[in-house]
Design a protein around this motif. Sequence first.
Motif, PDB file in Angstrom:
ATOM      1  N   ASN A 121       0.816  -1.211   0.000  1.00 29.93           N
ATOM      2  CA  ASN A 121       0.000   0.000   0.000  1.00 29.93           C
ATOM      3  C   ASN A 121       0.854   1.268   0.000  1.00 29.93           C
ATOM      4  OD1 ASN A 121      -2.359  -1.509   0.037  1.00 29.93           O
ATOM      5  ND2 ASN A 121      -2.545  -1.473   2.270  1.00 29.93           N
ATOM      6  N   LYS A 124       2.632   1.740  -3.414  1.00 27.44           N
ATOM      7  CA  LYS A 124       1.683   2.237  -4.417  1.00 27.44           C
ATOM      8  C   LYS A 124       1.392   3.715  -4.210  1.00 27.44           C
ATOM      9  CE  LYS A 124      -2.824   1.378  -6.538  1.00 27.44           C
ATOM     10  NZ  LYS A 124      -3.130   2.818  -6.646  1.00 27.44           N
ATOM     11  N   TYR A 125       1.181   4.103  -2.956  1.00 28.57           N
ATOM     12  CA  TYR A 125       0.877   5.507  -2.673  1.00 28.57           C
ATOM     13  C   TYR A 125       2.025   6.407  -3.124  1.00 28.57           C
ATOM     14  CZ  TYR A 125       0.309   9.841  -0.090  1.00 28.57           C
ATOM     15  OH  TYR A 125       0.208  11.171   0.247  1.00 28.57           O
ATOM     16  N   LYS A 127       4.536   5.750  -5.240  1.00 28.95           N
ATOM     17  CA  LYS A 127       4.754   5.683  -6.689  1.00 28.95           C
ATOM     18  C   LYS A 127       3.678   6.468  -7.436  1.00 28.95           C
ATOM     19  CE  LYS A 127       7.525   4.062  -8.616  1.00 28.95           C
ATOM     20  NZ  LYS A 127       8.865   4.627  -8.972  1.00 28.95           N
ATOM     21  N   ASP A 128       2.431   6.406  -6.957  1.00 28.07           N
ATOM     22  CA  ASP A 128       1.364   7.175  -7.593  1.00 28.07           C
ATOM     23  C   ASP A 128       1.642   8.673  -7.536  1.00 28.07           C
ATOM     24  OD1 ASP A 128      -0.023   4.908  -8.264  1.00 28.07           O
ATOM     25  OD2 ASP A 128      -1.516   5.061  -6.642  1.00 28.07           O
ATOM     26  N   ARG A 129       2.443   9.083  -6.552  1.00 23.64           N
ATOM     27  CA  ARG A 129       2.799  10.500  -6.437  1.00 23.64           C
ATOM     28  C   ARG A 129       4.135  10.813  -7.123  1.00 23.64           C
ATOM     29  NH1 ARG A 129       1.561  13.370  -0.781  1.00 23.64           N
ATOM     30  NH2 ARG A 129       2.368  15.047  -2.119  1.00 23.64           N
TER      31      ARG A 129
END
Length: 378
Positions: A121, A124-125, A127-129
């Motif tokens: 989690n 992902k958070y 990398k999404d940023r």
Amino acid sequence: MIRDDIILEDTTLRDGEQAAGVAFSKASKLAIHDYLVATGVRWIEAGIPAMGDEELDTLKTMIARGSDATLVAWNRGVKEEVALSLDIGFKAVHIGLPTSNVHLKDSIGQDRHWLLEQAKNLIKYAKDRGAFVSISAEDVGRTEIPFLQEYACIVTEAGADRLRLSDTIGILTPEAYAERVQSVVNVSSIDVQCHTHNDFGLAVANTLAGLNAGARYFHVTVNAIGERAGMPDLAQTTLALKQLYSKDLGIVTSRLRQLSEIVAQASKQKITPWQPIVGDNVFAHESGIHAKGMLKNNKTFEPFSPEEVGGERRYIIGKHSGRAILNHLLQEQGVTVDETQLGDCLRQVRALAIEQGGSVSPEQLRDIYFRISKERVA
């Protein structure tokens, strides 16, 4: 074999500052950052934004410097901390998570199911940023290799850029640390980072073993400062790689002594005279046979020159000195030496060194020589 694209990351400003009793001011942290960059360090673990207050202000100022070094923020495995690091402008974040059962249970009160979900989690958070994401396998020395491999595969699939293998309490031998690096390299494409502690004096050796096993990144600190017995020393690791493994990392080694002094002053910890690379005794010669050899050929008792690391060669007069160095140092002071007097001079020098419990100054040597000369004339 050590790869050609290895990357040194300095953590003096994070793990180094976690040494017991060390607290850098904003001015000290910025001065260390600036000199690290000037020395050629291009990856710096800058600190812990979640500490807030002056630390947070310092890190914001550091980011605003706009240097060409990649600054990494250290975070616990907590989303709010990762978010804060990204919010203030960090482009690279590290997520600290343990993989041994002893740390999961007794340090953070969680289990491995929670670990794997939290890791996925948080990766992902971040990398999404758009961040570069480093993540730990903390206490890797007490993590079973099959689970370490499972964890490596999961964080790789989740998108992490780097896996830090942290020998948190410094219990691994070079062979055992290399085995863990190799076990990850065998099952995953993720870049591995060495993070070794020096509890048994093996931090540099373990780092070199990890690099030989395929790691790409590695952590160091200036003067080896850090928790408990410290970390791999920047100067020692850099020179070992350059001189012994022919891996030049682009570090301006002539700045290493000055960098060491800056951190020593900031941490209020003296550099020991025999500290490798930067200590006062590294290029100091007293023993008669050593000094005699050095006067003929500087390579006889030095593996590299003092100029290489910003050091200075010194000849010490003391209990173990010989005639050759007395002759040399007297002539340096403009004395025309009668070599028949050197035997008496040497005996008195040695006696004075024992009486003083240390070295004899060039001025004391000259006084002894002239006193002997007068006695002979009388």
